[in-house]
Design a protein around this motif. Structure first.
Motif, PDB file in Angstrom:
ATOM      1  N   SER A 134       0.972  -1.484  -0.298  1.00 18.67           N
ATOM      2  CA  SER A 134      -0.261  -0.016  -0.329  1.00 18.67           C
ATOM      3  C   SER A 134       0.692   1.052   0.152  1.00 18.67           C
ATOM      4  O   SER A 134       0.365   1.588  -0.557  1.00 18.67           O
ATOM      5  CB  SER A 134      -0.542  -0.026   1.483  1.00 18.67           C
ATOM      6  OG  SER A 134      -2.255  -1.020   0.897  1.00 18.67           O
ATOM      7  N   PHE A 138       1.254   3.496  -2.892  1.00 19.52           N
ATOM      8  CA  PHE A 138       0.982   4.985  -2.960  1.00 19.52           C
ATOM      9  C   PHE A 138       2.192   6.065  -3.209  1.00 19.52           C
ATOM     10  O   PHE A 138       1.712   7.084  -4.282  1.00 19.52           O
ATOM     11  CB  PHE A 138       0.747   5.930  -1.386  1.00 19.52           C
ATOM     12  CG  PHE A 138       0.169   6.906  -1.149  1.00 19.52           C
ATOM     13  CD1 PHE A 138      -1.371   7.162  -1.120  1.00 19.52           C
ATOM     14  CD2 PHE A 138       0.776   8.071  -0.916  1.00 19.52           C
ATOM     15  CE1 PHE A 138      -2.052   8.319  -1.305  1.00 19.52           C
ATOM     16  CE2 PHE A 138       0.460   8.565  -0.664  1.00 19.52           C
ATOM     17  CZ  PHE A 138      -1.022   9.214  -0.424  1.00 19.52           C
ATOM     18  N   GLY A 141       1.995   6.398  -7.783  1.00 20.88           N
ATOM     19  CA  GLY A 141       0.769   7.374  -7.372  1.00 20.88           C
ATOM     20  C   GLY A 141       1.365   8.456  -7.572  1.00 20.88           C
ATOM     21  O   GLY A 141       0.875   9.498  -8.502  1.00 20.88           O
ATOM     22  N   LEU A 142       1.881   9.144  -6.201  1.00 28.80           N
ATOM     23  CA  LEU A 142       2.216   9.828  -5.930  1.00 28.80           C
ATOM     24  C   LEU A 142       3.149  10.610  -7.203  1.00 28.80           C
ATOM     25  O   LEU A 142       3.190  12.082  -7.903  1.00 28.80           O
ATOM     26  CB  LEU A 142       3.009  10.837  -4.351  1.00 28.80           C
ATOM     27  CG  LEU A 142       2.066  11.042  -3.514  1.00 28.80           C
ATOM     28  CD1 LEU A 142       2.335  11.144  -2.572  1.00 28.80           C
ATOM     29  CD2 LEU A 142       0.255  11.587  -4.098  1.00 28.80           C
ATOM     30  N   TYR A 195      -4.266   7.204 -10.754  1.00 25.84           N
ATOM     31  CA  TYR A 195      -5.443   7.585  -9.587  1.00 25.84           C
ATOM     32  C   TYR A 195      -5.591   6.098  -9.496  1.00 25.84           C
ATOM     33  O   TYR A 195      -5.977   5.268  -7.748  1.00 25.84           O
ATOM     34  CB  TYR A 195      -6.505   7.873 -10.620  1.00 25.84           C
ATOM     35  CG  TYR A 195      -7.795   7.153 -10.057  1.00 25.84           C
ATOM     36  CD1 TYR A 195      -9.011   7.563  -9.381  1.00 25.84           C
ATOM     37  CD2 TYR A 195      -8.433   6.083 -10.985  1.00 25.84           C
ATOM     38  CE1 TYR A 195     -10.184   7.364  -8.593  1.00 25.84           C
ATOM     39  CE2 TYR A 195      -9.656   5.759 -10.259  1.00 25.84           C
ATOM     40  CZ  TYR A 195     -10.583   5.989  -9.164  1.00 25.84           C
ATOM     41  OH  TYR A 195     -11.995   5.792  -9.040  1.00 25.84           O
ATOM     42  N   ILE A 198      -3.261   5.061  -6.542  1.00 25.92           N
ATOM     43  CA  ILE A 198      -3.196   5.939  -5.532  1.00 25.92           C
ATOM     44  C   ILE A 198      -4.595   4.652  -4.401  1.00 25.92           C
ATOM     45  O   ILE A 198      -5.386   3.991  -3.492  1.00 25.92           O
ATOM     46  CB  ILE A 198      -4.198   6.620  -5.323  1.00 25.92           C
ATOM     47  CG1 ILE A 198      -2.820   7.371  -5.750  1.00 25.92           C
ATOM     48  CG2 ILE A 198      -3.990   7.356  -4.269  1.00 25.92           C
ATOM     49  CD1 ILE A 198      -2.756   8.797  -6.141  1.00 25.92           C
ATOM     50  N   ARG A 199      -5.763   4.328  -5.425  1.00 28.30           N
ATOM     51  CA  ARG A 199      -7.311   2.961  -5.438  1.00 28.30           C
ATOM     52  C   ARG A 199      -6.141   2.522  -5.000  1.00 28.30           C
ATOM     53  O   ARG A 199      -6.975   1.962  -3.888  1.00 28.30           O
ATOM     54  CB  ARG A 199      -7.887   3.874  -6.563  1.00 28.30           C
ATOM     55  CG  ARG A 199      -9.288   2.703  -6.298  1.00 28.30           C
ATOM     56  CD  ARG A 199      -9.944   2.764  -7.834  1.00 28.30           C
ATOM     57  NE  ARG A 199      -9.283   2.204  -7.927  1.00 28.30           N
ATOM     58  CZ  ARG A 199     -10.065   1.457  -9.514  1.00 28.30           C
ATOM     59  NH1 ARG A 199     -11.140   2.178  -9.553  1.00 28.30           N
ATOM     60  NH2 ARG A 199      -9.393   0.834 -10.310  1.00 28.30           N
ATOM     61  N   ALA A 201      -3.617   1.862  -3.628  1.00 30.30           N
ATOM     62  CA  ALA A 201      -2.870   1.427  -2.443  1.00 30.30           C
ATOM     63  C   ALA A 201      -4.282   1.906  -0.963  1.00 30.30           C
ATOM     64  O   ALA A 201      -4.037   0.992   0.507  1.00 30.30           O
ATOM     65  CB  ALA A 201      -2.183   2.723  -1.759  1.00 30.30           C
ATOM     66  N   VAL A 202      -5.259   2.291  -0.969  1.00 35.31           N
ATOM     67  CA  VAL A 202      -6.161   2.041  -0.054  1.00 35.31           C
ATOM     68  C   VAL A 202      -7.096   1.355   0.397  1.00 35.31           C
ATOM     69  O   VAL A 202      -7.908   0.905   1.114  1.00 35.31           O
ATOM     70  CB  VAL A 202      -7.518   3.632  -0.831  1.00 35.31           C
ATOM     71  CG1 VAL A 202      -8.651   4.176  -0.037  1.00 35.31           C
ATOM     72  CG2 VAL A 202      -6.469   5.233  -0.205  1.00 35.31           C
ATOM     73  N   ASN A 207      -3.962  -5.504  -4.983  1.00 37.01           N
ATOM     74  CA  ASN A 207      -2.567  -5.182  -5.149  1.00 37.01           C
ATOM     75  C   ASN A 207      -1.690  -5.638  -6.361  1.00 37.01           C
ATOM     76  O   ASN A 207      -1.150  -5.945  -6.236  1.00 37.01           O
ATOM     77  CB  ASN A 207      -2.111  -5.304  -3.253  1.00 37.01           C
ATOM     78  CG  ASN A 207      -2.201  -4.384  -2.414  1.00 37.01           C
ATOM     79  OD1 ASN A 207      -2.541  -3.381  -2.959  1.00 37.01           O
ATOM     80  ND2 ASN A 207      -2.121  -5.231  -1.753  1.00 37.01           N
TER      81      ASN A 207
END
Length: 254
Positions: A134, A138, A141-142, A195, A198-199, A201-202, A207
């Motif tokens: 995760s 994330f 994603g950043l 996106y 990040i999704r 990761a959340v 995964n």
């Protein structure tokens, strides 16, 4: 600049452009229901592998991508183009360093098709814990969001044309428009990838390693999916053509 550095750069840039161009064309054909499929790097190499002399082409592309990775490392460590030694220049050279590893990975993916009939690979979830996955997703994603912003800035400020030496050629405007379209389209696809990461990761259970193929599939499944996917794929193809042109007419700061 040393001629051997230019040769490495031009071979690598051409291989990068060809990979993006084929990815865009295969996806565009899928969007138009003319064959093809939503395509990422692995699908491009699988397509090449099935062509006459496919193994030879894969070897050439893999070596070309290794050249591109080496060019990124040369830019990072040797700095043959004289990038300024301020914080902005250092950040640029650091990005080249990490970009070199990215393209080494893509070259490995191309080479993998030489001894494997499928482009399948083991999942990262086989090696990393869910919490670490995760965090990693994330962070990716950043980073992708920053990269997309950089592409948008390049297109908006028109700085990408400074790499060319084609002002006196009749097709200068066509190349410029292909660059605009390509940079914006690539930024759009990268934002979708950001996106997706990040999704992932959340939310648990998502995964899997993501790539361009998943971004195009996401577009395809959305409202007006075929149109969005087709435009984005055409932009990827335009970006690939722009990069191929760059291999021939790249200005190296000398």
């Amino acid at each position: 600049m040393d001629k051997k550095y230019k040769a490495i750069a031009k071979i690598g840039i051409f291989s990068k452009g060809l990979t993006y161009f084929l990815s865009g064309i295969l996806t565009l054909l899928a969007a138009l229901h003319l064959g093809g499929s939503t395509s990422g790097k692995s699908q491009v190499f699988d397509f090449i592998d099935k062509q006459p002399l496919g193994k030879v082409l894969l070897i050439a592309i893999a070596l070309g991508l290794i050249c591109y990775a080496c060019w990124r490392f040369i830019q990072s460590f040797i700095n043959p183009e004289g990038i300024q030694d301020n914080w902005k220049g250092k950040a640029e050279r650091i990005s080249y360093f990490f970009g070199g590893f990215v393209y080494l990975g893509i070259a490995f993916l191309a080479a993998k098709h030489l001894w494997s009939s499928s482009g399948e690979s083991s999942s990262l979830s086989d090696y990393l814990s869910p919490s670490l996955m995760s965090i990693l997703f994330f962070f990716i994603g950043l980073v992708l969001t920053v990269i997309a912003g950089f592409h948008i800035k390049q297109a908006y400020q028109k700085v990408f044309m400074k790499r060319f030496n084609i002002q006196d050629r009749t097709w200068h405007k066509a190349a410029k428009n292909a660059g605009y379209f390509g940079f914006y389209a690539r930024a759009f696809v990268i934002l979708i990838l950001a996106y997706i990461f990040i999704r992932a990761a959340v939310y648990s259970g998502t995964n899997e390693v993501k790539g361009t193929k998943e971004a195009f599939s996401f577009l395809q499944d959305s409202a007006y999916g075929s149109i969005l996917m087709g435009v984005s794929a055409a932009g990827f193809a335009a970006y690939g053509l722009f990069i191929i042109l760059l291999a021939r007419y790249r200005r190296f700061g000398d």
